[in-house]
Scaffold this motif. Sequence first.
Motif, mmCIF file in Angstrom:
data_model
loop_
_atom_site.group_PDB
_atom_site.id
_atom_site.type_symbol
_atom_site.label_atom_id
_atom_site.label_comp_id
_atom_site.label_asym_id
_atom_site.label_seq_id
_atom_site.Cartn_x
_atom_site.Cartn_y
_atom_site.Cartn_z
ATOM 1 N N GLU A 41 0.832 -1.194 0.000
ATOM 2 C CA GLU A 41 0.000 0.000 0.000
ATOM 3 C C GLU A 41 0.878 1.260 0.000
ATOM 4 O OE1 GLU A 41 -3.387 1.966 2.867
ATOM 5 O OE2 GLU A 41 -3.245 -0.230 2.824
ATOM 6 N N GLY A 42 1.975 1.211 0.737
ATOM 7 C CA GLY A 42 2.901 2.336 0.772
ATOM 8 C C GLY A 42 3.485 2.637 -0.598
ATOM 9 N N LEU A 43 3.899 1.596 -1.321
ATOM 10 C CA LEU A 43 4.447 1.794 -2.668
ATOM 11 C C LEU A 43 3.386 2.334 -3.622
ATOM 12 C CD1 LEU A 43 6.710 -1.367 -3.004
ATOM 13 C CD2 LEU A 43 7.438 1.016 -2.707
ATOM 14 N N ALA A 44 2.158 1.860 -3.479
ATOM 15 C CA ALA A 44 1.070 2.369 -4.327
ATOM 16 C C ALA A 44 0.867 3.861 -4.088
ATOM 17 C CB ALA A 44 -0.219 1.590 -4.057
ATOM 18 N N LEU A 45 0.914 4.289 -2.827
ATOM 19 C CA LEU A 45 0.768 5.718 -2.522
ATOM 20 C C LEU A 45 1.939 6.525 -3.088
ATOM 21 C CD1 LEU A 45 -0.513 5.594 1.179
ATOM 22 C CD2 LEU A 45 -1.800 6.298 -0.857
ATOM 23 N N MET A 46 3.123 5.920 -3.084
ATOM 24 C CA MET A 46 4.306 6.633 -3.584
ATOM 25 C C MET A 46 4.272 6.803 -5.102
ATOM 26 S SD MET A 46 7.329 5.304 -1.079
ATOM 27 C CE MET A 46 8.533 6.473 -1.716
ATOM 28 N N ARG A 47 3.469 5.999 -5.790
ATOM 29 C CA ARG A 47 3.308 6.194 -7.237
ATOM 30 C C ARG A 47 2.553 7.484 -7.524
ATOM 31 N NH1 ARG A 47 1.047 0.755 -7.899
ATOM 32 N NH2 ARG A 47 2.819 -0.562 -7.463
ATOM 33 N N GLN A 48 1.694 7.881 -6.575
ATOM 34 C CA GLN A 48 0.911 9.105 -6.741
ATOM 35 C C GLN A 48 1.710 10.335 -6.319
ATOM 36 O OE1 GLN A 48 -2.522 8.404 -4.333
ATOM 37 N NE2 GLN A 48 -3.085 6.560 -5.432
ATOM 38 N N THR A 49 2.319 10.272 -5.141
ATOM 39 C CA THR A 49 3.072 11.394 -4.591
ATOM 40 C C THR A 49 4.238 10.865 -3.777
ATOM 41 O OG1 THR A 49 1.033 12.668 -4.363
ATOM 42 C CG2 THR A 49 2.934 13.458 -3.151
ATOM 43 N N VAL A 50 5.437 11.338 -4.076
ATOM 44 C CA VAL A 50 6.618 10.924 -3.318
ATOM 45 C C VAL A 50 6.693 11.784 -2.058
ATOM 46 C CG1 VAL A 50 9.124 10.706 -3.346
ATOM 47 C CG2 VAL A 50 7.811 10.211 -5.418
ATOM 48 N N PRO A 51 6.761 11.137 -0.885
ATOM 49 C CA PRO A 51 6.808 11.905 0.364
ATOM 50 C C PRO A 51 8.186 12.521 0.594
ATOM 51 C CG PRO A 51 7.024 9.577 0.834
ATOM 52 C CD PRO A 51 6.763 9.697 -0.650
ATOM 53 N N ASP A 52 8.238 13.465 1.526
ATOM 54 C CA ASP A 52 9.512 14.068 1.909
ATOM 55 C C ASP A 52 10.247 13.194 2.912
ATOM 56 O OD1 ASP A 52 9.335 16.570 0.415
ATOM 57 O OD2 ASP A 52 7.608 16.959 1.690
ATOM 58 N N ILE A 53 9.503 12.366 3.640
ATOM 59 C CA ILE A 53 10.086 11.430 4.606
ATOM 60 C C ILE A 53 9.119 10.278 4.818
ATOM 61 C CG2 ILE A 53 9.172 12.621 6.643
ATOM 62 C CD1 ILE A 53 11.925 11.928 8.000
ATOM 63 N N ILE A 54 9.665 9.105 5.153
ATOM 64 C CA ILE A 54 8.864 7.909 5.410
ATOM 65 C C ILE A 54 9.140 7.434 6.832
ATOM 66 C CG2 ILE A 54 8.487 5.488 4.799
ATOM 67 C CD1 ILE A 54 9.490 6.242 1.960
ATOM 68 N N MET A 55 8.060 7.108 7.545
ATOM 69 C CA MET A 55 8.161 6.442 8.841
ATOM 70 C C MET A 55 7.560 5.061 8.644
ATOM 71 S SD MET A 55 6.922 9.538 11.350
ATOM 72 C CE MET A 55 6.670 8.407 12.699
ATOM 73 N N SER A 56 8.354 4.006 8.895
ATOM 74 C CA SER A 56 7.858 2.663 8.616
ATOM 75 C C SER A 56 8.150 1.694 9.754
ATOM 76 C CB SER A 56 8.508 2.127 7.336
ATOM 77 O OG SER A 56 8.069 0.811 7.065
ATOM 78 N N ASP A 57 7.156 0.857 10.027
ATOM 79 C CA ASP A 57 7.338 -0.293 10.895
ATOM 80 C C ASP A 57 8.175 -1.294 10.109
ATOM 81 O OD1 ASP A 57 7.058 -2.214 12.858
ATOM 82 O OD2 ASP A 57 4.946 -2.611 12.464
ATOM 83 N N LEU A 58 8.899 -2.169 10.796
ATOM 84 C CA LEU A 58 9.686 -3.167 10.088
ATOM 85 C C LEU A 58 9.001 -4.522 10.029
ATOM 86 C CD1 LEU A 58 13.242 -2.280 11.404
ATOM 87 C CD2 LEU A 58 12.197 -1.679 9.210
#
Length: 83
Positions: A41-58
């Motif tokens: 889901e994160g990659l799908a969102l990044m196809r629309q808009t690239v964020p300035d920073i990512i916070m991710s669980d591992l």
Amino acid sequence: MSRNFAQRVLVVDDDPVIRQVSEALLSRQGYEVRTAADGFEGLALMRQTVPDIIMSDLKMPNMSGFEFLSVVRRRFPHVPVIA
């Protein structure tokens, strides 16, 4: 601190409470926040808009944070990450 434009943050976590709290806190600070339940889901969102920073669980189902961040590093090496 005043900003001319909102910095974009992507929060990727399978825990809905973590996503909601992160979004609420960051939004109050003036950030534009998008959330995703897993790496796909994160990659799908990044196809629309690239964020300035990512916070991710591992540790997430479907696509772990390690897998997600590996793809992010290859495709978007300029985006900083908090894991």
